[in-house]
Enzyme design. Structure first.
Site, short mmCIF file in Angstrom:
data_model
loop_
_atom_site.label_atom_id
_atom_site.label_comp_id
_atom_site.label_asym_id
_atom_site.label_seq_id
_atom_site.Cartn_x
_atom_site.Cartn_y
_atom_site.Cartn_z
N ARG A 98 0.84 -1.21 0.00
CA ARG A 98 0.00 0.00 0.00
C ARG A 98 0.88 1.27 0.00
O ARG A 98 0.58 2.23 -0.69
CB ARG A 98 -0.92 -0.01 1.23
CG ARG A 98 -1.73 1.26 1.36
CD ARG A 98 -2.75 1.14 2.48
NE ARG A 98 -3.44 2.39 2.73
CZ ARG A 98 -4.31 2.57 3.73
NH1 ARG A 98 -4.57 1.56 4.56
NH2 ARG A 98 -4.91 3.72 3.91
N ASN A 152 -10.44 -4.16 -0.76
CA ASN A 152 -10.38 -3.08 -1.75
C ASN A 152 -9.52 -3.47 -2.93
O ASN A 152 -8.64 -4.32 -2.80
CB ASN A 152 -9.79 -1.83 -1.09
CG ASN A 152 -10.87 -1.02 -0.41
OD1 ASN A 152 -11.98 -0.93 -0.91
ND2 ASN A 152 -10.54 -0.41 0.73
N CYS A 174 -18.91 -1.75 1.67
CA CYS A 174 -18.05 -0.64 2.04
C CYS A 174 -18.70 0.13 3.17
O CYS A 174 -19.93 0.15 3.31
CB CYS A 174 -17.90 0.26 0.82
SG CYS A 174 -16.77 1.62 1.13
N HIS A 204 -16.64 3.89 -3.60
CA HIS A 204 -15.77 5.06 -3.42
C HIS A 204 -16.07 6.14 -4.47
O HIS A 204 -15.23 6.99 -4.75
CB HIS A 204 -14.27 4.66 -3.40
CG HIS A 204 -13.90 3.94 -2.14
ND1 HIS A 204 -12.61 3.60 -1.82
CD2 HIS A 204 -14.66 3.49 -1.10
CE1 HIS A 204 -12.60 2.97 -0.64
NE2 HIS A 204 -13.83 2.89 -0.20
N TYR A 258 -14.42 10.33 -0.99
CA TYR A 258 -13.41 10.04 -2.02
C TYR A 258 -13.55 10.94 -3.26
O TYR A 258 -12.61 11.05 -4.05
CB TYR A 258 -13.49 8.58 -2.45
CG TYR A 258 -12.88 7.66 -1.43
CD1 TYR A 258 -11.53 7.30 -1.50
CD2 TYR A 258 -13.63 7.15 -0.37
CE1 TYR A 258 -10.96 6.47 -0.55
CE2 TYR A 258 -13.07 6.32 0.59
CZ TYR A 258 -11.74 5.99 0.48
OH TYR A 258 -11.16 5.17 1.43
C1 G6P Z 1 -12.36 3.96 4.32
C2 G6P Z 1 -12.75 3.11 3.16
C3 G6P Z 1 -12.24 1.72 3.26
C4 G6P Z 1 -10.76 1.76 3.53
C5 G6P Z 1 -10.47 2.58 4.78
C6 G6P Z 1 -8.98 2.79 4.94
O1 G6P Z 1 -13.14 3.71 5.37
O2 G6P Z 1 -14.11 3.07 2.94
O3 G6P Z 1 -12.50 1.06 2.07
O4 G6P Z 1 -10.27 0.47 3.70
O5 G6P Z 1 -11.03 3.83 4.68
O6 G6P Z 1 -8.72 3.16 6.24
P1 G6P Z 1 -7.23 3.18 6.79
O7 G6P Z 1 -7.36 3.45 8.23
O8 G6P Z 1 -6.63 1.84 6.45
O9 G6P Z 1 -6.56 4.27 6.03
#
Ligand code: G6P
Length: 445
Positions: A98, A152, A174, A204, A258
């Site tokens: 990531r 995701n 989601c 998103h 998003y």
């Molecule tokens: C949001 C999205 C999720 C994603 C998350 C990431 O809630 O809807 O799809 O996985 O953020 O959160 P993080 O704490 O990993 O940045």
């Protein structure tokens, strides 16, 4: 009299720091959702985390006094046998991958984000072959189970399952819609049950077309509050830089957090670059958060979900997942926003594509509510992202270089064909260990 068989749930990526949320949700709903077996599955690299989270799950279940048996395993096939629901929450390449999805595009002055732009593409390329493998195992070992995918990019993953397998019992999930609903409730200072939002779009990339409070349309009021700076609405992982008032008022619908990457690209990029230099990209911030969480999880006196988990972007995700499973199991026929096959719900999206839309949730799956069409000002972007998702999922399955590059180039966050190629090549190399379908390129180059 034969006793009714309890429910068997399998969670792939069970060692995730989010798992205690899910356990809490299952415990709360035990009366209507009697889970007898919960199998947490992970890969050998995740074994330590799996053991830590698994032990906490065990303590939580004991504390609540529910007869739910927790199994921990690295053997996915063993776990899947006879499952009723399979939930997926894995991350191929872990947080290191990531971080690359976020950092590499920034070098080219392009948004670096785990589900949008180049990062979203590469997360899809890494994830789709794995989900298709899981589906294959499910065909053999639990052909009647529902697959509930949170992995995701959830929209692209759902699209890939529709397009590249025969599996139809899948729902993409989601927390963004539930987050938006909670955000509106907070903004209006009312109980969330009184708020209803007509959600439509893609994962998103979902819009709240109409917002109701006790049946009265309050969309304009909500937009006014957002644009006057009186209220803010985002998620922990996305910066809120405020909306340009005239724009949002004339758009007339509620964008999701998003959408900022598309409507505020320049400003979001500037902020991302600053933050990456200062405290690291989101993956790096999350890595530190995760380390702290796992330290907490190791504490044998901890018997519930710690508050610190709320710092992650996935707030309410367990509510969304547990409500969905509960409605599928109990045929509740309530309305929930999920990713499912369009089937004509949104006129400008192909019938056989995945959309994120309000659905009636029945035991036979989600039945999407007809939207008609999206407002013209939002339609083009949604179609563009859908085209991107389709081309990207084809690249993920075929490992075809030109198809992958095509997906990168048509993504609206990528400024040109030449920049697309530079980013694509660098990311292909950086992620090569997790992209076996592209390995044939190394031989021919
Ligand atoms: C949001 C999205 C999720 C994603 C998350 C990431 O809630 O809807 O799809 O996985 O953020 O959160 P993080 O704490 O990993 O940045």
């Amino acid at each position: 009299m034969t006793e009714k068989k309890g429910i068997k749930i399998v969670t792939i990526g069970g060692g995730s720091s989010y798992t205690p949320e899910l356990i809490e949700g299952f415990i709360k709903r035990y009366d209507s959702l009697p889970i007898s077996e919960l199998w947490l599955v992970d890969i050998p690299e995740g074994e330590d985390k799996l053991n830590t989270v698994g032990a906490l799950a065990q303590r939580m279940v004991e504390e609540a006094g529910v007869p739910m048996k927790i199994h921990l395993t690295l053997d996915r096939k063993e776990a899947l046998k006879g499952a009723d629901f399979v939930t997926t929450q894995f991350r191929v390449g872990l947080l290191d991958a990531r971080a690359k999805d976020e950092r590499i595009p920034l070098k080219y002055n392009v948004i670096g984000q785990e589900t949008n732009g180049p990062g979203g593409l590469f997360k899809g390329l890494r994830t789709i072959p794995v989900i298709l493998d899981i589906v294959q195992d499910m065909e053999e070992l639990c052909p009647n189970a529902w697959l509930i995918n949170f992995t995701n990019p959830a929209g692209m993953v759902t699209e890939a399952i529709y397009r590249h397998s025969n599996w139809r019992k899948v729902v993409g999930l989601c927390n963004v819609p539930v987050g938006m609903k909670m955000g509106v409730a907070q903004m209006l200072d009312v109980d969330a049950d009184r708020v209803h939002i007509d959600f439509a779009g893609l994962n998103h990339m979902v819009y709240g077309l109409n917002i109701y409070l006790d049946g009265e349309n309050v969309t304009e009021t909500v937009i006014k509050k957002l644009t006057s700076g009186e209220a803010s609405m985002t998620m922990s992982n996305i910066m809120d830089l405020g909306w340009q008032p005239e724009f949002l008022q004339s758009l007339g619908v509620l964008p999701c957090p998003y959408h900022r990457y598309y409507y505020q690209t320049g400003r979001m990029l500037e902020k991302e670059l600053e933050e990456a230099a200062d405290k690291g990209t989101r993956a790096e911030v999350v890595q530190a958060l995760e380390n702290d969480l796992f330290e907490l999880y190791k504490d044998e006196n901890l018997r519930g979900k710690p508050e610190q988990l709320e710092k992650r972007g996935g707030a309410y995700y367990s509510d969304a997942a547990c409500n969905l499973i509960d409605s599928l199991y109990n045929d509740r026929k309530d309305i929930q926003p999920v990713n499912t096959m369009n089937n004509g719900a949104i006129a400008s999206i192909p019938n056989d594509s995945a959309v994120e839309v309000n659905c009636v949730i029945t035991k036979d799956g989600p039945k999407p509510l007809a939207v008609g069409d999206l407002p013209v000002a939002t339609r083009g972007l949604v179609q563009e992202i859908k085209s991107f998702e389709r081309v990207a999922s084809e690249a993920a399955v075929t490992g075809d270089y030109k198809t992958g590059l095509l997906a990168m180039t048509i993504n609206p966050l990528v400024p040109s064909d030449h920049v697309a190629k530079e980013i694509f090549d660098e990311m292909l190399e950086a992620h090569k260990d997790y992209l076996p379908q592209f390995r044939h390129l190394e031989v021919t180059q």
